[in-house]
Design a protein around this motif. Structure first.
Motif, mmCIF file in Angstrom:
data_model
loop_
_atom_site.group_PDB
_atom_site.id
_atom_site.type_symbol
_atom_site.label_atom_id
_atom_site.label_comp_id
_atom_site.label_asym_id
_atom_site.label_seq_id
_atom_site.Cartn_x
_atom_site.Cartn_y
_atom_site.Cartn_z
ATOM 1 N N GLY A 36 15.813 47.770 69.402
ATOM 2 C CA GLY A 36 15.679 46.329 69.544
ATOM 3 C C GLY A 36 14.349 45.947 70.166
ATOM 4 N N SER A 37 13.921 46.687 71.181
ATOM 5 C CA SER A 37 12.629 46.419 71.812
ATOM 6 C C SER A 37 11.490 46.681 70.836
ATOM 7 C CB SER A 37 12.462 47.287 73.061
ATOM 8 O OG SER A 37 13.421 46.920 74.028
ATOM 9 N N HIS A 38 11.621 47.719 70.042
ATOM 10 C CA HIS A 38 10.593 48.020 69.037
ATOM 11 C C HIS A 38 10.510 46.888 68.006
ATOM 12 C CE1 HIS A 38 8.014 50.276 66.354
ATOM 13 N NE2 HIS A 38 8.886 50.078 65.380
ATOM 14 N N MET A 39 11.659 46.408 67.554
ATOM 15 C CA MET A 39 11.670 45.298 66.599
ATOM 16 C C MET A 39 11.055 44.045 67.225
ATOM 17 S SD MET A 39 15.403 45.800 64.832
ATOM 18 C CE MET A 39 15.289 44.306 63.861
ATOM 19 N N VAL A 71 -3.727 42.085 70.921
ATOM 20 C CA VAL A 71 -2.765 42.170 69.817
ATOM 21 C C VAL A 71 -3.360 41.533 68.561
ATOM 22 C CG1 VAL A 71 -0.513 41.372 68.985
ATOM 23 C CG2 VAL A 71 -0.729 42.299 71.300
ATOM 24 N N ALA A 72 -3.974 40.352 68.711
ATOM 25 C CA ALA A 72 -4.549 39.652 67.554
ATOM 26 C C ALA A 72 -5.666 40.480 66.917
ATOM 27 C CB ALA A 72 -5.071 38.282 67.966
ATOM 28 N N GLU A 73 -6.518 41.081 67.731
ATOM 29 C CA GLU A 73 -7.605 41.906 67.189
ATOM 30 C C GLU A 73 -7.059 43.081 66.395
ATOM 31 O OE1 GLU A 73 -9.992 42.948 70.580
ATOM 32 O OE2 GLU A 73 -10.974 40.984 70.638
ATOM 33 N N LEU A 74 -6.040 43.738 66.931
ATOM 34 C CA LEU A 74 -5.429 44.865 66.220
ATOM 35 C C LEU A 74 -4.754 44.398 64.936
ATOM 36 C CD1 LEU A 74 -3.912 46.774 69.268
ATOM 37 C CD2 LEU A 74 -5.747 47.602 67.784
ATOM 38 N N TYR A 75 -4.085 43.258 64.996
ATOM 39 C CA TYR A 75 -3.332 42.768 63.842
ATOM 40 C C TYR A 75 -4.244 42.314 62.711
ATOM 41 C CZ TYR A 75 0.597 40.841 61.316
ATOM 42 O OH TYR A 75 1.546 40.606 60.365
ATOM 43 N N THR A 80 -5.774 48.751 61.671
ATOM 44 C CA THR A 80 -5.198 48.857 63.017
ATOM 45 C C THR A 80 -3.927 48.035 63.194
ATOM 46 O OG1 THR A 80 -6.636 47.077 63.815
ATOM 47 C CG2 THR A 80 -7.423 49.350 64.103
ATOM 48 N N ARG A 81 -3.510 47.336 62.162
ATOM 49 C CA ARG A 81 -2.337 46.457 62.268
ATOM 50 C C ARG A 81 -1.107 47.190 62.783
ATOM 51 N NH1 ARG A 81 -1.428 42.581 57.434
ATOM 52 N NH2 ARG A 81 -3.246 41.688 58.462
ATOM 53 N N SER A 82 -0.912 48.411 62.374
ATOM 54 C CA SER A 82 0.285 49.148 62.807
ATOM 55 C C SER A 82 0.285 49.413 64.317
ATOM 56 C CB SER A 82 0.419 50.462 62.041
ATOM 57 O OG SER A 82 -0.689 51.297 62.308
ATOM 58 N N ALA A 83 -0.865 49.328 64.965
ATOM 59 C CA ALA A 83 -0.950 49.536 66.408
ATOM 60 C C ALA A 83 -0.723 48.250 67.199
ATOM 61 C CB ALA A 83 -2.305 50.138 66.767
ATOM 62 N N ALA A 84 -0.693 47.121 66.536
ATOM 63 C CA ALA A 84 -0.570 45.837 67.229
ATOM 64 C C ALA A 84 0.742 45.734 68.001
ATOM 65 C CB ALA A 84 -0.709 44.682 66.244
#
Length: 143
Positions: A36-39, A71-75, A80-84
């Motif tokens: 749940g936390s991951h989601m 978060v926005a930069e990663l996304y 790198t989106r998967s690391a956001a």
């Protein structure tokens, strides 16, 4: 406290009694332990990085400006989106969602009611069989 102030200010401008307004926020509850936390992290990363500036500005006002920027930069980059999601801090998860084991989620719903949340509106789980949705509804219903 800030949310109650916003409601009182808006009620005053509209000539309404704030005590007559039901506070009923949409509430994301994910009673699935660590999953749940991951989601929740994935959902929040999407809102920060993929839904324009509104959520980033809102959360920055809540004290999460540096986190939102990261978060926005990663996304923004597909590489790198998967690391956001991993960059969403625990404090943000706790402030914005109710996630963890079911007993924790029920206790947290009760705690938030003590802050003035009159009627939390729970988002129902998506893409699940009806039996799972029914278990969710019954498990999270107030006692």
């Amino acid at each position: 406290a800030q949310g109650r102030k916003w409601i009182a200010d808006g009620a005053a401008r509209a000539g309404r009694d704030p005590s007559q307004i039901t506070t009923a926020p949409f509430t994301t509850v994910l009673p699935m332990g660590e999953m749940g936390s991951h989601m929740a992290r994935k959902i929040i990363a999407f809102y920060i990085g993929g839904m324009g500036e509104y959520y980033s500005e809102l959360l920055s006002g809540f004290g999460f400006a540096d986190d939102c920027k990261k978060v926005a930069e990663l996304y923004q980059s597909k590489t790198t989106r998967s690391a956001a999601a991993a960059a969403v801090p625990d404090a943000m998860i706790e402030a914005l969602t109710i996630s963890g084991d079911p007993a924790h989620c029920i206790a947290e719903l009760r705690r938030r009611r003590s802050f003035g949340v009159d009627l939390p509106i729970l988002n129902l789980p998506n893409d699940m069989p009806w039996e799972m949705v029914e278990m969710f509804i019954r498990g999270m219903a107030p006692t």
